[in-house]
Write an enzyme that holds these catalytic residues in place. Sequence first.
Site, PDB file in Angstrom:
ATOM      1  N   LYS A 157      -2.402  -3.372   8.466  1.00 60.30           N
ATOM      2  CA  LYS A 157      -3.711  -3.475   7.801  1.00 60.30           C
ATOM      3  C   LYS A 157      -4.704  -4.084   8.781  1.00 60.30           C
ATOM      4  O   LYS A 157      -4.938  -5.301   8.766  1.00 60.30           O
ATOM      5  CB  LYS A 157      -3.598  -4.351   6.538  1.00 60.30           C
ATOM      6  CG  LYS A 157      -3.197  -3.563   5.314  1.00 60.30           C
ATOM      7  CD  LYS A 157      -3.025  -4.453   4.109  1.00 60.30           C
ATOM      8  CE  LYS A 157      -4.278  -4.586   3.301  1.00 60.30           C
ATOM      9  NZ  LYS A 157      -4.617  -3.414   2.502  1.00 60.30           N
TER      10      LYS A 157
HETATM   11  N1  PMP Z   1      -2.564   2.285   2.131  1.00 55.33           N
HETATM   12  C1  PMP Z   1      -3.681   1.614   2.438  1.00 55.33           C
HETATM   13  C2  PMP Z   1      -4.630   2.199   3.432  1.00 55.33           C
HETATM   14  C3  PMP Z   1      -3.954   0.373   1.824  1.00 55.33           C
HETATM   15  O1  PMP Z   1      -5.062  -0.306   2.141  1.00 55.33           O
HETATM   16  C4  PMP Z   1      -3.041  -0.124   0.857  1.00 55.33           C
HETATM   17  C5  PMP Z   1      -3.319  -1.426   0.159  1.00 55.33           C
HETATM   18  N2  PMP Z   1      -2.770  -2.514   0.827  1.00 55.33           N
HETATM   19  C6  PMP Z   1      -1.873   0.619   0.584  1.00 55.33           C
HETATM   20  C7  PMP Z   1      -1.676   1.820   1.237  1.00 55.33           C
HETATM   21  C8  PMP Z   1      -0.827   0.091  -0.358  1.00 55.33           C
HETATM   22  O2  PMP Z   1      -0.098  -0.931   0.266  1.00 55.33           O
HETATM   23  P1  PMP Z   1       0.585  -2.084  -0.586  1.00 55.33           P
HETATM   24  O3  PMP Z   1       1.457  -1.414  -1.578  1.00 55.33           O
HETATM   25  O4  PMP Z   1       1.349  -2.872   0.396  1.00 55.33           O
HETATM   26  O5  PMP Z   1      -0.504  -2.836  -1.240  1.00 55.33           O
END
Ligand code: PMP
Length: 309
Positions: A157
């Site tokens: 991220k």
């Molecule tokens: N893809 C992106 C681009 C995101 O920003 C997120 C949110 N964090 C997710 C997928 C989902 O990830 P997670 O399940 O870890 O929140």
Amino acid sequence: MTLPKHAFFKGQIVPYADARVGVLTHGLNYGTAAFGGLRGYWIEDEEELLVFRPLDHFHRFLQSARLLMMELPYSKEDLAGSLRKLLQAEGLRKDCYVRPLAYYSDEMIGVRLHDLHAEVSMVAVPYGNYLSKEDGLHVGVSSWRRVDDNVIPARGKIAGSYVNSALAKTEAILGGFDEALMLNADGHLCEASAANVFVVRDGVVLTPPVTDNILEGITRRSLMVLLKDELGHPVVERPIDRTELYLAEEVFLAGTGVQIGAIGRIDHRQVGNGKIGPITSTLRDLYYKVVRGKVPKYRSWCAPIYRDR
Ligand code: PMP
């Protein structure tokens, strides 16, 4: 949005108003920052706040920071401990969202990753639904391609790469859609602006592999376990073509913010009954129980904040 009362900033819990950076801050100018996003669920009958999979979230947070060559003086356990202190100070008795951020804090001109100092901050805010609706979402395939691993790695991220998500999201919303789905440069499906995606075709649950420029989502990973072990649907990770979306029985988004968002239309084509399919619906009911600590087998995924562990 209500502003938080406190922040974890430079290693301490401080009033939110004291957690400030200067306009020359490297991370602000060059996007050289990494962040996370966790959810806390307020459980009324236990008078407890449960944070979903904090160690997994902080593991990915540290890996995202590592992609930026940051050296942070914290382990994932340290960060989970600081989060606990922050949430106890904040005293929230409602669902919330936690935002940890690691950023290069140097106030100087010069784009690079080396010879810089990184800081970590963390805040928590009350939080309900991420999307305006959770069923029958109308999504559009974006004209913006997903960042490639050799452009800005999507598996972490990384703050700067969210310009890519923002371009796609705004194009989708201004174009009358609820959300965007992005493709790789080679045309394969990646993910939405802030969520992973699952596709059910001929009864088989599919999701893009982690080598297709997606964030390595914690919700994605959790749902893969629930689908396989509880619902008898082992998930197949393989590249997915755009037109498979048009033929799918069910398509849903998965992420900490959106939780599970059922897609009812893609590019003006109806998916299934246009609202929510049977696998998505069963999975969502189970997921909501799991994140609220109601399924003993998965209770260890939920970290209590107010009581002793
Ligand atoms: N893809 C992106 C681009 C995101 O920003 C997120 C949110 N964090 C997710 C997928 C989902 O990830 P997670 O399940 O870890 O929140």
